[in-house]
Structures are given as C-alpha cells and as structure tokens.
Design a protein around this motif. Structure first.
Motif, short mmCIF file in Angstrom:
data_model
loop_
_atom_site.label_atom_id
_atom_site.label_comp_id
_atom_site.label_asym_id
_atom_site.label_seq_id
_atom_site.Cartn_x
_atom_site.Cartn_y
_atom_site.Cartn_z
N GLU A 86 45.62 51.60 21.42
CA GLU A 86 46.57 50.71 20.75
C GLU A 86 47.96 51.08 21.22
O GLU A 86 48.37 52.23 21.09
CB GLU A 86 46.48 50.89 19.24
CG GLU A 86 45.20 50.34 18.67
CD GLU A 86 44.62 51.25 17.59
OE1 GLU A 86 43.41 51.18 17.39
OE2 GLU A 86 45.38 52.00 16.97
N LYS A 87 48.65 50.10 21.80
CA LYS A 87 49.99 50.41 22.30
C LYS A 87 51.04 49.82 21.39
O LYS A 87 50.85 48.78 20.80
CB LYS A 87 50.18 49.79 23.70
CG LYS A 87 49.33 50.45 24.74
CD LYS A 87 49.55 49.82 26.08
CE LYS A 87 48.35 50.10 26.96
NZ LYS A 87 48.38 49.39 28.19
N GLY A 88 52.15 50.49 21.33
CA GLY A 88 53.29 49.94 20.59
C GLY A 88 53.04 49.79 19.10
O GLY A 88 53.72 49.01 18.45
N THR A 89 52.05 50.47 18.58
CA THR A 89 51.84 50.36 17.14
C THR A 89 52.44 51.55 16.41
O THR A 89 52.22 51.75 15.24
CB THR A 89 50.34 50.33 16.80
OG1 THR A 89 49.74 51.49 17.36
CG2 THR A 89 49.69 49.08 17.35
N ARG A 102 55.21 54.57 30.83
CA ARG A 102 54.65 55.05 32.10
C ARG A 102 55.77 55.47 33.03
O ARG A 102 56.76 54.77 33.17
CB ARG A 102 53.81 53.91 32.72
CG ARG A 102 53.43 54.14 34.18
CD ARG A 102 52.27 53.26 34.62
NE ARG A 102 51.03 53.81 34.12
CZ ARG A 102 50.16 53.15 33.37
NH1 ARG A 102 50.37 51.91 33.07
NH2 ARG A 102 49.08 53.74 32.96
N THR A 103 55.62 56.64 33.69
CA THR A 103 56.63 57.09 34.65
C THR A 103 56.30 56.54 36.04
O THR A 103 55.18 56.09 36.28
CB THR A 103 56.66 58.63 34.73
OG1 THR A 103 55.33 59.09 35.06
CG2 THR A 103 57.08 59.24 33.40
N GLY A 104 57.30 56.57 36.90
CA GLY A 104 57.09 56.24 38.30
C GLY A 104 57.05 54.77 38.64
O GLY A 104 56.80 54.40 39.79
N VAL A 105 57.27 53.89 37.65
CA VAL A 105 57.25 52.45 37.95
C VAL A 105 58.55 51.80 37.50
O VAL A 105 59.22 52.31 36.60
CB VAL A 105 56.05 51.74 37.27
CG1 VAL A 105 54.75 52.21 37.88
CG2 VAL A 105 56.06 51.97 35.77
N ALA A 106 58.88 50.67 38.12
CA ALA A 106 60.14 50.01 37.80
C ALA A 106 60.11 49.33 36.44
O ALA A 106 61.13 49.22 35.77
CB ALA A 106 60.48 49.00 38.89
N LYS A 114 59.26 48.87 32.47
CA LYS A 114 59.15 49.75 31.30
C LYS A 114 57.86 49.37 30.57
O LYS A 114 57.81 48.40 29.83
CB LYS A 114 60.38 49.52 30.42
CG LYS A 114 60.56 50.50 29.29
CD LYS A 114 61.85 50.11 28.54
CE LYS A 114 61.86 50.71 27.16
NZ LYS A 114 62.93 50.18 26.31
N GLU A 115 56.79 50.14 30.80
CA GLU A 115 55.47 49.78 30.29
C GLU A 115 55.00 50.81 29.27
O GLU A 115 54.86 51.99 29.60
CB GLU A 115 54.51 49.76 31.48
CG GLU A 115 53.17 49.11 31.25
CD GLU A 115 52.27 49.36 32.46
OE1 GLU A 115 52.74 49.14 33.60
OE2 GLU A 115 51.15 49.83 32.26
N ALA A 116 54.77 50.36 28.04
CA ALA A 116 54.36 51.30 26.99
C ALA A 116 52.95 51.80 27.25
O ALA A 116 52.06 51.02 27.60
CB ALA A 116 54.42 50.61 25.63
N ILE A 117 52.74 53.10 27.09
CA ILE A 117 51.39 53.64 27.23
C ILE A 117 50.85 54.21 25.93
O ILE A 117 49.70 54.55 25.82
CB ILE A 117 51.28 54.73 28.34
CG1 ILE A 117 52.30 55.84 28.12
CG2 ILE A 117 51.43 54.10 29.70
CD1 ILE A 117 52.15 56.98 29.12
#
Lengths: 175, 566
Positions: free
Chosen positions: A40-43, A165-169, A171-174
């Motif tokens: 579950e992300k962002g919860t 997530r690191t290393g990517v352009a 901003k993606e919640a993990i």
C-alpha cells in the motif's frame, strides 16, 4: 488417423503439463510474491513533529520523525526513523523535505549559505529544495529534494512521511 | 585427412539416452494400474520439497517469530495458503500412498530374493516419513504442534537407557523453546532430506535393476510392453488424481493453524492422525508396562518388517505358502487401523475432551482475528496475550468476560463502549456493575431523558481517548459537560486534581487510567479506601499493554449506537 500410441503420447504430454503446472504455479507465485503483491503506497498518516513555535521563521531545522514500521508481520511501535528538514518561511507557511537524497539515498546536510548538499556525491539544492545548476561541477541528483505534505494543527506541525524511489527523475512513492 | 564423425557423447545426449531408456523400459506382461503407487509417492515427494522450499523463503525457526511467519504465509503471501495446504495435506497423503505402496509390494511378494535390499530401504523410507511428519508438526509453533511434540518427546524419554539422552537431544536441553525448534527445523529441512536421498537412491536404482515384480501369469506370458505410453499414462492419471485430492482438501478445508503456543497452562493435544495408533496403544499400559506400548510392540513390528524377506522365501502368491507372513501382516494392518479408529471414537465420546476442544477453538479464532492487526516485536499478539494473562492472573475470579468468570466486580464485556457507560449510569448497583462490591449504594442511578443521557455518555466516552463508531459528536460532548455539572456528578467525581471521594473521571477508561489502575487501584483518585481489587505492580509494561489490548477487544461485545433524538 492418429495411432493409439501417438494419441496417448499427446494425452500424456497434456497431463504432464497439468501436473507440472500444479507444482510450478503455486510455488512460482509464492516465490514471486514481492513482485506480485504491491505494498500500500501513500497511505501513511500524518505524524506530529513538534510545536510551531519551536521552528523560528526564516530558518530550517532538522528533526527526526517517528514512524510505526511494519516488518512483514511484525508491527513496531512508532520509533524515530525519518530524517526531515522543516523550513518555516513565515507564519504557518512551511516546507518540509525528506533528508533522503534522491540520487542514492544518503542523508542530506544544510549548507551555511542556506541551501542543502549531499556529502556522498555532491548533489546540491537551493534553500527551497530545488536542484541547483552548479556550473562545472557534477550534480548527480535526478530531481529536486522530496517535499512532504505538511499541516499545522492547533499550533503543532504535522507531516505525512512518505518514502520515494531514488535514482529516478520522477518522484515515485514506494511506501 | 578428416577423421570419421564420432558419435556425440556429451552430457545432453547421455541424459536423453537415459530418458529414452526409461520410456522403452519393458514391463513384463503389461502395464497395470497397481504399479502407480511408487511413482505417485515420488511425485508427492517432489510436491513436498517444492512447497517446503517455497515456505523456507518466509519461515523463521525461532520461538518468537515462527508463528507470525506461518500466519504471514497463510494469509498474506501470494498462494501462501495453497503452498502450506499442499504441504500439510501432502504429508498425510504420502503416508497413505506409502501404505498403499507397501501393501501392493507385500501382496506381490516383491520383497523376496533378489529384492531384499529394495524392501529394506523401503522400510527405512517409511520410518523417515514418520520422522518428517513428527518434526514438521512442531514448526508452526502453535498449540497443537507444541503440545503434541511435548507428549511425543516425553514418550521417547521414557524408553530405557537411551530415553533421557534422546529426549535431551530432541528438545535441545531441558526446556522446550527455540532450541527445540531450531533442531526440529534442521532435521526436517537438512538432515532428514539427506537421509531420504541416501535411501531413495539405492531404492530406485535397485528397482531399475530388478524391474517391477509382475504377477506370475504376466511373466509366464513371455510378453512385455514398454513403459511409454501406457504405464506412463496410468502414472500421470494417478498424479492428476493426487493433485485433485490435494486441491480439494486445501480449498474446501484449508491447512489448520491453532492459536500460538503457550508453554504455560495446559492443552489437550493430539498428534497427527498417522500417529494416533501409537497414542491409543499407550492407553492400555500403565507403569512399567508402558514399555510394551512404547518399545516392545512397535519394535516387534519393525523387526517383523525387517526380517520379512527371510521369513517368506516361498515362490508364488498362494496363501497356503505364505500364511506365516500374511497373517501377522494382516493383524498388524487391521490393528493399526483399529487403534486409529478407536482413538477417534473415544475422543468423540469424551465430554471433557470435547469441551476443551471448544474452548481451544474459541481461543484460536480470537488469536486469528487479532493477528491480522500485526504481531508485536516480541512475537506476540497483544490482545491474545492479554486474554491469557487475564485468566492466569486470576482476574476472572472477580471480572466476567466473554460470558466466563465470577461476578464479584464489574463485568468487563463491552468495557468503555457507549452501551457500557449507559449501563453504569442507569444502574450502578446492578450485579454486573458494583452491586456485589463495597461500592453498592454509593452512587445514585442517573435517571435522565434519553437526550441528556446520550450527551452525558458522549462526554464520558470522550475521556477515554478511544475512537468510536459512529464518531464522537462534539456538540453532544459540550452538552454532556453541562449535564455533568447540572446533575452534580462533579460533587463526587472530580475531573482532575484532588479526589472528591469517587474516582476521578478526567481520563476515565483511557490507557493512562488503566495503567494507573493496575499499579494501584486503591489510589485516592481511583477507587480509594473501598477498593477490593489487588494491585499488580509487578507486571511488565508489555504485559500491561497486552491487558489493555484485551480490554479494548471486549469493547465490541456490546457496542450499540444510542438514540439521537432529544
């Protein structure tokens, strides 16, 4: 007309596949569980990081927020775990950044000039967390510092802790 | 000049040659369905190994984490329930298949010269199967596995000479705990599989060497048929049947998981069904005669199985020639079956056992319901831990919960629910409130109209710090605060500061209130001089938290929405 032997061979092949699947599918599913099952992300909920008056206007303070971590089946009580920078611009206007560097995850520091930089590989950011153009030097961070949602409730500062997530352009919640 | 092309002799072509050899392998006479049990067993073994390895990616062999990891596999891991189910029922199925295979081999006389080695490795493999079953049963560290293993290892301990040492070896010391679990895990996952391979390899090689033992008429016919495709077809059909049986059992019944192991207290345990015959046998012998049941009879049967190839050296399958082994074997078979059935029957007629089963099932359901919230870092389920403490500390001696216990103090079902507050206000001298305590007559019932009553309840509920369903109404709380002073509740019940003679209600039924209550219920701001509840200062913080978690779980017993009309 297919011979009895050939017909049986084909049937055997099918039965063999069925039997093989009955082993491979459950076992494969169980082993690939971390990929199949999405967390579950962002919860995550907002956590209290301190009184508003403890953050002077125009300054940036480093705090450590508590998180109630779940490790597979073990539910840990809230423990200090997330490093944050809280920048109070004015009044109830605040910016909160994760200290986790978007490059490879090291812990970002404040610089004397009011900006931020990462001691590991030299990622540099200005006072609003934006990725700096440093001329000749390398700035390996793929994006700006990760800002987090912040609210002021009855004189206290509440932040929603999310990991990215690191290393990517993007901003993606993990979690 | 180029050399003539040599026949390729690399590994792949050699492997293909082996496969082709198996496919062409001749069966004297013709393929028969009765030959499928060996390959069925082998398939079941592959299922056990594959599902076992899958579970090993998640399972933790420690007393703290074992149960949580198995619960995680069962409820969260993709197909975890299926993997575990196949493994659980697969174990029982392997025993059944092994017995069928043994029966077929025995009837066919396939233990006789030159197949003695094949038979002996087979007997060893059967013994290993039971060892797998015994070691695997403990691994979930649930009540059933824990207590059944305690009984089994105690039986082992009773054997003369080697008993004490073998029990200590199995248990990993004197106390049952993580040391027991790690060695059962090491046996189940490493040592026993190696032993299995060490016996299975010669078993299979000898079989390939000697070929299947066909009935005399098949040998006499002089014909033979290759394994592929007809015998292979029978074998594959049987494997599909095995898969269907397992899937049905897993989907319809599911792999069982008891409540977490509780080394304190007692539990009416039974071993897995394939050990019930031994369990039942022990009921017939007492004192030193117990050895007959634990050593002599089982040892005698084992000895019979081992010397069987030399007891029956006849040829042919007639009963007249083989009665010396057929009679004992039949006796053993029906004896084992009969003991197993009798064990089940006597349990079903045992009322005390059945009532234990019921309360154990209740605990299991409670554990599973709250395990879904997650396990504490100490590996426990707080609500369950609290429930167990509530019994073991003697709280039930005064406080009834879940319809069990005495009524010398307030019944705690529904504690801190709105309905509970309502009950307390409406009739504080009811026997399930303070009617059987020294507080009887101290508080007058609050006989208000439904509206103000609901407001007062809302006000009190707001002191607990808990969330309510439906959520607390701030308007009602404000009105309730006025009711509290209008009705002079505050003449006896202070909200904070010095006590006015009755418990302070400022944080009533909150976590802090309960923590203080356990430490010293006779404190002035709590129940003061009329208090009859003992104090529990020696409880650790996690024990107090567990008790609080249990009390919170009781809230939903009678949570009822109050009328909203004024």
């Amino acid at each position: 007309m297919v011979s009895r032997r050939k017909a049986l061979s084909i049937i055997n092949g099918s039965l063999g596949c069925l039997v093989g699947a009955s082993v491979v599918v459950p076992v494969g599913g169980a082993l690939l569980d971390p990929i199949i099952r999405k967390d579950e992300k962002g919860t995550s909920i907002f956590v209290d990081v301190g009184a508003l008056e403890d953050f002077p206007e125009g300054a940036v303070r480093a705090v450590v927020a508590n998180e109630a971590r779940k490790d597979s089946w073990v539910q840990y009580p809230p423990e200090p775990s997330a490093g944050l920078f809280v920048r109070r611009i004015k009044g109830e206007e605040l910016q909160v950044f994760s200290r986790v560097c978007p490059h490879l995850g090291c812990s970002i520091n404040k610089t004397k000039s009011g900006g931020f930089n990462c001691p590991c590989h030299g990622s540099a950011f200005d006072d609003s967390g934006a990725r700096l153009d440093v001329g000749g030097k390398m700035n390996p961070s793929p994006r700006d510092m990760d800002a987090l949602d912040v609210e002021v409730r009855e004189g206290r500062v509440w932040v929603r802790i999310v990991h990215f997530r690191t290393g990517v352009a993007e901003k993606e919640a993990i979690s | 000049m180029t050399k003539p092309t040599e026949e390729k002799k690399n590994g792949i072509s050699k492997a293909l040659a082996v496969v082709k050899g198996i496919m062409a392998h001749g069966i004297p006479g013709k393929p028969r369905f009765r030959y499928v049990f060996g390959s069925g067993l082998f398939f079941a073994l592959i299922l056990q190994v594959a599902t076992g390895i899958a579970m090993a990616f998640y399972y933790v062999p420690s007393a703290r984490d074992a149960y949580g990891s198995v619960f995680y596999i069962q409820n969260e891991v993709t197909f975890g329930w299926l993997i575990r189910g196949i493994h659980h029922y697969g174990a029982s199925l392997m025993i059944v298949l092994a017995v069928l295979h043994l029966a077929q081999v025995f009837i066919a006389g396939a233990y006789r010269e030159p197949r003695q080695g094949n038979w002996l490795t087979g007997v060893g493999l059967l013994g290993l199967l039971f060892a797998f079953g015994l070691t695997g049963y403990l691994l979930p560290w649930d009540q059933t596995g824990f207590w059944a293993t305690r009984v089994a290892t105690s039986i082992a301990g009773g054997v003369p000479f080697v008993g004490e040492l073998s029990q200590k070896f199995l248990v990993g010391g004197s106390a049952y705990g993580t040391a027991t679990l790690t060695r059962f895990y090491a046996l189940h996952v490493f040592a026993l599989p190696l032993a299995l391979m060490a016996l299975l390899a010669p078993h299979l090689m000898l079989f390939v060497n000697h070929g299947v033992t066909a009935p005399p008429r098949d040998i006499k016919s002089g014909r033979s048929e290759p394994f592929w495709p007809v015998q292979a077809f029978y074998d594959l059909v049987f494997m599909v049947v095995i898969v269907l049986i397992l899937m049905t059992l897993v989907i319809v019944v599911g792999a069982p998981l008891g409540a977490p192991a509780d080394p304190v207290g007692t539990f009416d345990a039974r071993p897995e069904w394939y050990f019930l015959f031994l369990f039942q046998l022990l009921k017939y012998f007492e004192g030193p005669l117990v050895l007959i049941g634990t050593v002599f009879l089982p040892g005698g049967v084992l000895a019979f199985l081992i010397v069987l190839p030399w007891l029956d050296r006849s040829e042919g399958l007639s009963f007249a020639a083989r009665w010396k082994v057929m009679v004992p074997m039949t006796v053993i078979f029906f004896g084992v079956v009969g003991l197993t059935v009798e064990a089940r029957l006597s349990d079903s007629e045992d009322l005390e056992y059945q009532s234990h089963v019921l309360s154990q099932e209740k605990e299991r359901q409670f554990a599973h319901a709250y395990a879904k919230n997650g396990f504490a870092p100490d590996g426990k389920i707080p609500e369950l831990e609290g429930r167990r403490l509530f019994s073991s500390l003697g709280c039930k001696g005064c406080h009834k919960t879940e319809d069990e216990g005495e009524v010398h103090g307030p019944t705690l079902d529904g504690f801190a629910s709105r309905a509970w507050f309502l009950g307390q206000l409406h009739d504080p001298d009811a026997p399930e409130r303070f009617g059987n305590t020294a507080f009887k007559g101290e508080m007058e019932p609050a006989d208000l109209e439904p509206g103000p009553m609901g407001d007062l309840v809302e006000f009190l509920a707001s002191k607990t710090g808990l969330e309510y369903e439906p959520a607390l109404d701030q308007e009602k709380i404000k009105r309730g605060e006025e009711v509290f002073s209008d009705e002079s509740c505050d003449a006896c019940h202070a909200l904070e500061g010095e006590s006015m003679g009755a418990p302070n209600l400022g944080n009533y039924a909150s976590d802090e209130f309960l923590r203080a209550l356990f430490r010293d219920p006779a404190a002035e701001e709590l129940y003061g001089s009329l208090n009859e509840m003992p104090s529990f200062e020696d409880l650790s913080n996690s024990q107090v938290d567990a008790l609080i978690a249990y009390l919170r779980s009781l809230r939903t017993w009678t949570e009822v929405a109050l009328p909203t009309k004024d």
